[in-house]
Write a protein that holds these residues in place. Sequence first.
Motif, PDB file in Angstrom:
ATOM      1  N   LEU A 118       0.849  -1.195   0.000  1.00  0.00           N
ATOM      2  CA  LEU A 118       0.000   0.000   0.000  1.00  0.00           C
ATOM      3  C   LEU A 118       0.882   1.243   0.000  1.00  0.00           C
ATOM      4  O   LEU A 118       1.884   1.291   0.712  1.00  0.00           O
ATOM      5  CB  LEU A 118      -0.904   0.009   1.249  1.00  0.00           C
ATOM      6  CG  LEU A 118      -1.873   1.169   1.395  1.00  0.00           C
ATOM      7  CD1 LEU A 118      -2.969   1.096   0.327  1.00  0.00           C
ATOM      8  CD2 LEU A 118      -2.499   1.143   2.783  1.00  0.00           C
ATOM      9  N   THR A 119       0.502   2.242  -0.785  1.00  0.00           N
ATOM     10  CA  THR A 119       1.203   3.522  -0.732  1.00  0.00           C
ATOM     11  C   THR A 119       0.806   4.226   0.554  1.00  0.00           C
ATOM     12  O   THR A 119      -0.375   4.406   0.831  1.00  0.00           O
ATOM     13  CB  THR A 119       0.853   4.397  -1.938  1.00  0.00           C
ATOM     14  OG1 THR A 119       1.247   3.723  -3.136  1.00  0.00           O
ATOM     15  CG2 THR A 119       1.566   5.744  -1.868  1.00  0.00           C
ATOM     16  N   VAL A 120       1.816   4.587   1.349  1.00  0.00           N
ATOM     17  CA  VAL A 120       1.609   5.290   2.613  1.00  0.00           C
ATOM     18  C   VAL A 120       2.012   6.746   2.396  1.00  0.00           C
ATOM     19  O   VAL A 120       3.082   7.025   1.855  1.00  0.00           O
ATOM     20  CB  VAL A 120       2.467   4.657   3.741  1.00  0.00           C
ATOM     21  CG1 VAL A 120       2.338   5.445   5.030  1.00  0.00           C
ATOM     22  CG2 VAL A 120       2.092   3.201   3.947  1.00  0.00           C
ATOM     23  N   PHE A 121       1.142   7.653   2.800  1.00  0.00           N
ATOM     24  CA  PHE A 121       1.411   9.083   2.685  1.00  0.00           C
ATOM     25  C   PHE A 121       1.748   9.605   4.078  1.00  0.00           C
ATOM     26  O   PHE A 121       1.054   9.293   5.046  1.00  0.00           O
ATOM     27  CB  PHE A 121       0.182   9.822   2.152  1.00  0.00           C
ATOM     28  CG  PHE A 121      -0.305   9.285   0.844  1.00  0.00           C
ATOM     29  CD1 PHE A 121       0.280   9.686  -0.345  1.00  0.00           C
ATOM     30  CD2 PHE A 121      -1.336   8.358   0.797  1.00  0.00           C
ATOM     31  CE1 PHE A 121      -0.163   9.188  -1.562  1.00  0.00           C
ATOM     32  CE2 PHE A 121      -1.786   7.850  -0.411  1.00  0.00           C
ATOM     33  CZ  PHE A 121      -1.198   8.259  -1.587  1.00  0.00           C
ATOM     34  N   THR A 122       2.821  10.385   4.186  1.00  0.00           N
ATOM     35  CA  THR A 122       3.207  10.935   5.485  1.00  0.00           C
ATOM     36  C   THR A 122       3.474  12.434   5.373  1.00  0.00           C
ATOM     37  O   THR A 122       3.728  12.956   4.289  1.00  0.00           O
ATOM     38  CB  THR A 122       4.464  10.247   6.062  1.00  0.00           C
ATOM     39  OG1 THR A 122       5.582  10.508   5.205  1.00  0.00           O
ATOM     40  CG2 THR A 122       4.269   8.759   6.217  1.00  0.00           C
ATOM     41  N   ASN A 123       3.428  13.081   6.515  1.00  0.00           N
ATOM     42  CA  ASN A 123       3.833  14.472   6.663  1.00  0.00           C
ATOM     43  C   ASN A 123       4.874  14.454   7.778  1.00  0.00           C
ATOM     44  O   ASN A 123       4.540  14.273   8.945  1.00  0.00           O
ATOM     45  CB  ASN A 123       2.638  15.352   7.024  1.00  0.00           C
ATOM     46  CG  ASN A 123       3.020  16.804   7.104  1.00  0.00           C
ATOM     47  OD1 ASN A 123       4.027  17.229   6.553  1.00  0.00           O
ATOM     48  ND2 ASN A 123       2.225  17.572   7.809  1.00  0.00           N
ATOM     49  N   ASP A 124       6.141  14.568   7.403  1.00  0.00           N
ATOM     50  CA  ASP A 124       7.268  14.372   8.310  1.00  0.00           C
ATOM     51  C   ASP A 124       7.759  15.702   8.872  1.00  0.00           C
ATOM     52  O   ASP A 124       8.289  16.526   8.127  1.00  0.00           O
ATOM     53  CB  ASP A 124       8.409  13.665   7.580  1.00  0.00           C
ATOM     54  CG  ASP A 124       7.968  12.356   6.932  1.00  0.00           C
ATOM     55  OD1 ASP A 124       6.962  11.777   7.387  1.00  0.00           O
ATOM     56  OD2 ASP A 124       8.629  11.912   5.973  1.00  0.00           O
ATOM     57  N   ALA A 125       7.581  15.898  10.172  1.00  0.00           N
ATOM     58  CA  ALA A 125       7.996  17.133  10.839  1.00  0.00           C
ATOM     59  C   ALA A 125       9.446  17.022  11.293  1.00  0.00           C
ATOM     60  O   ALA A 125       9.816  16.078  11.995  1.00  0.00           O
ATOM     61  CB  ALA A 125       7.094  17.408  12.041  1.00  0.00           C
ATOM     62  N   ALA A 126      10.268  17.975  10.890  1.00  0.00           N
ATOM     63  CA  ALA A 126      11.690  17.989  11.242  1.00  0.00           C
ATOM     64  C   ALA A 126      11.928  18.865  12.462  1.00  0.00           C
ATOM     65  O   ALA A 126      11.424  19.986  12.541  1.00  0.00           O
ATOM     66  CB  ALA A 126      12.508  18.519  10.066  1.00  0.00           C
ATOM     67  N   PHE A 127      12.706  18.336  13.396  1.00  0.00           N
ATOM     68  CA  PHE A 127      13.087  19.059  14.607  1.00  0.00           C
ATOM     69  C   PHE A 127      14.605  18.978  14.768  1.00  0.00           C
ATOM     70  O   PHE A 127      15.194  17.920  14.548  1.00  0.00           O
ATOM     71  CB  PHE A 127      12.467  18.421  15.856  1.00  0.00           C
ATOM     72  CG  PHE A 127      10.985  18.563  15.959  1.00  0.00           C
ATOM     73  CD1 PHE A 127      10.415  19.598  16.691  1.00  0.00           C
ATOM     74  CD2 PHE A 127      10.140  17.652  15.343  1.00  0.00           C
ATOM     75  CE1 PHE A 127       9.040  19.716  16.807  1.00  0.00           C
ATOM     76  CE2 PHE A 127       8.763  17.769  15.448  1.00  0.00           C
ATOM     77  CZ  PHE A 127       8.210  18.798  16.183  1.00  0.00           C
TER      78      PHE A 127
END
Length: 175
Positions: A118-127
């Motif tokens: 399955l294609t997984v969509f993410t929103n990756d927050a950088a700290f």
Amino acid sequence: MHLTHPQQVFKFCPKCGSDHFRSKEDNSLQCDACGFRFYYNAASSVAAIILDEQGRLLLTRRAIDPFKGTLDLPGGFVSVDESSEEALAREIEEELGAEVLEYRYIRSYPNRYEYSGLTVFTNDAAFVCTLRDYTVIKPADDVCEVEWFFLQDVKLEDIGIKSIRTMVRDFIEHL
């Protein structure tokens, strides 16, 4: 459209089982039989950019798929009922055995990859993070190795996840 996209994978309504589960133009699927609507939104995740006192960047080596064996930043998915900051602290503890002392949000990066067909969509927050104690770092959880790199020695092509590669590139370029 890729065969692992949710529009291609989900054929039946998870509520009533009907095969009248249709793609809509707003990142959703809707059942014509019962009206159930499913949105495939991006999942939240966090990544920690950690520098030591020598200015070296901490990169981990992935112990699991996707991208097993490639370089990564420590981090992971935000759990249900958890803030990004709480997820950041939990992931650093789980993966490195360390405690986050301070953190500063930089920006987020969209990503997509294939997992379990399955294609997984993410929103990756950088700290950017500092740790309470750098001597306690020990790889665990889905990290098999920890490596320190001077920024000029980082090989972006060795970072498997596209958003993490972009995150590290942007950090190095904007220092």
